[in-house]
Design an enzyme around this catalytic site. Structure first.
Site, mmCIF file in Angstrom:
data_model
loop_
_atom_site.group_PDB
_atom_site.id
_atom_site.type_symbol
_atom_site.label_atom_id
_atom_site.label_comp_id
_atom_site.label_asym_id
_atom_site.label_seq_id
_atom_site.Cartn_x
_atom_site.Cartn_y
_atom_site.Cartn_z
ATOM 1 C CG HIS A 35 -53.138 40.639 9.828
ATOM 2 N ND1 HIS A 35 -53.547 39.959 8.827
ATOM 3 C CD2 HIS A 35 -51.549 41.010 9.392
ATOM 4 C CE1 HIS A 35 -52.667 39.864 7.803
ATOM 5 N NE2 HIS A 35 -51.408 40.281 8.490
ATOM 6 C CB CYS A 41 -51.505 39.801 0.311
ATOM 7 S SG CYS A 41 -50.317 38.762 1.010
ATOM 8 C CG ASP A 82 -48.344 44.220 7.154
ATOM 9 O OD1 ASP A 82 -48.426 44.924 8.097
ATOM 10 O OD2 ASP A 82 -46.876 44.034 7.031
ATOM 11 N NE ARG A 139 -53.041 35.350 -0.066
ATOM 12 C CZ ARG A 139 -52.278 35.271 1.042
ATOM 13 N NH1 ARG A 139 -52.824 35.041 2.276
ATOM 14 N NH2 ARG A 139 -51.062 35.335 1.056
ATOM 15 C CE1 TYR A 197 -47.435 39.184 11.195
ATOM 16 C CE2 TYR A 197 -47.895 41.018 9.597
ATOM 17 C CZ TYR A 197 -47.643 39.754 9.895
ATOM 18 O OH TYR A 197 -47.838 38.869 8.678
#
Length: 290
Positions: free
Chosen positions: A225, A164, A187, A184, A227
């Site tokens: 992002h 990531c 979280d 890339r 969740y």
């Protein structure tokens, strides 16, 4: 309040207010921004969140697992009571399974049991990324080709999870070490606070052993992002940020006697690394999505 708290909480707020809800491979939707970027002056202020507690020991050990031990073996972490990668460990049959359903998500050669495949530390060791970086910083400080890339196409198919945080670029200007990190997929709720603190420690260690001062850390994110099962916790974090008194940033202490990156203690207690004056608003538990 520490600058990192302001930067991080502002990003969280932007994602929640401007982000778009999307589905993804995990089955848990996210709210995302397509891109984000920020800058931290690590030489002036060490970045670790105060609006929630971050556990430095686990963060540093995961970083040392990748860049110092250069290992892909999850047992190295488990022996040190770090369980960040348990959900991605390949079993004895060479299978990586969905933790909830038991479905085989990816099949590997059984020789890769207990690892995460050809990812992270495996790539660092195979391509001698840290050795080459330190050699360049010590012997060619004006070098403009210091790219440490964990994204190697030849290794992707046999990795459980492609990196990531996949790339970093290292610069020396006026005797200060500066780093640009590329991520890339981010979280933001769980991963980003860990990652930023890890790279701040890494650049501080590398600066020390190379006789440099610590400079700025630039961070670029593709797909920042949150969740959807972390949203309530993120709202609580924003409440703390807006409604409580600011806390000062702590100081990072590294054992000044260490002149070799590989000599920093990587035992469970990371004896050569500690925070001085770290205050925080307490834990904020969130689910970790596989």
């Amino acid at each position: 309040m520490a600058k990192w708290d302001d930067i991080y909480c502002s990003l969280v707020e932007q994602i929640l207010t401007e982000g778009r809800r999307v589905s993804n491979r995990t089955g848990v939707d996210t709210i995302k921004l397509p891109f984000a970027h920020f800058t931290l002056n690590v030489g002036e202020e060490f970045p670790i969140l105060s609006v929630k507690q971050l556990f430095l020991r686990q963060a540093v050990l995961e970083m040392l697992w990748i860049y110092q031990a250069q290992s892909n073996d999850v047992r190295w972490l488990q022996e040190r009571d770090v369980h960040i990668w348990d959900k991605w460990e390949i079993d004895e049959n060479g299978e990586w399974k969905d933790e909830k359903t038991g479905k085989v998500l990816k099949k590997f050669d059984p020789s890769m049991a207990h690892t995460i495949g050809t990812a992270y530390g495996y790539v660092v060791r195979k391509y001698r990324l840290i050795d080459r970086l330190i050699d360049s910083l010590k012997n060619d400080p004006e070098d403009r080709r210091r790219v440490v890339s964990l994204w190697q196409d030849a290794e992707l198919d046999t990795a459980v999870l492609p990196s990531c945080v996949w790339s970093s670029e290292w610069d020396v200007t006026d005797g200060k070490l500066n780093v640009l990190v590329h991520q890339r997929s981010c979280d933001t709720g769980l991963g980003l606070p860990f990652n930023v603190t890890q790279y701040a420690v890494l650049m501080s260690m590398i600066a020390q052993v190379c006789g440099l001062k610590v400079g700025r850390l630039d961070w670029s994110i593709k797909d920042a992002h949150i969740y959807v099962d972390q949203v309530e916790q993120m709202k609580e974090l924003l409440r703390r940020w807006k409604e409580t008194e600011p806390l000062p940033a702590p100081k990072l202490w590294l054992n000044p006697e260490i002149t070799d990156f590989y000599a920093f203690d990587s035992s469970r207690d990371i004896k050569d690394v500690r925070l001085e004056g770290y205050s925080h608003r307490g834990k904020l538990a969130m689910p970790l999505t596989q």
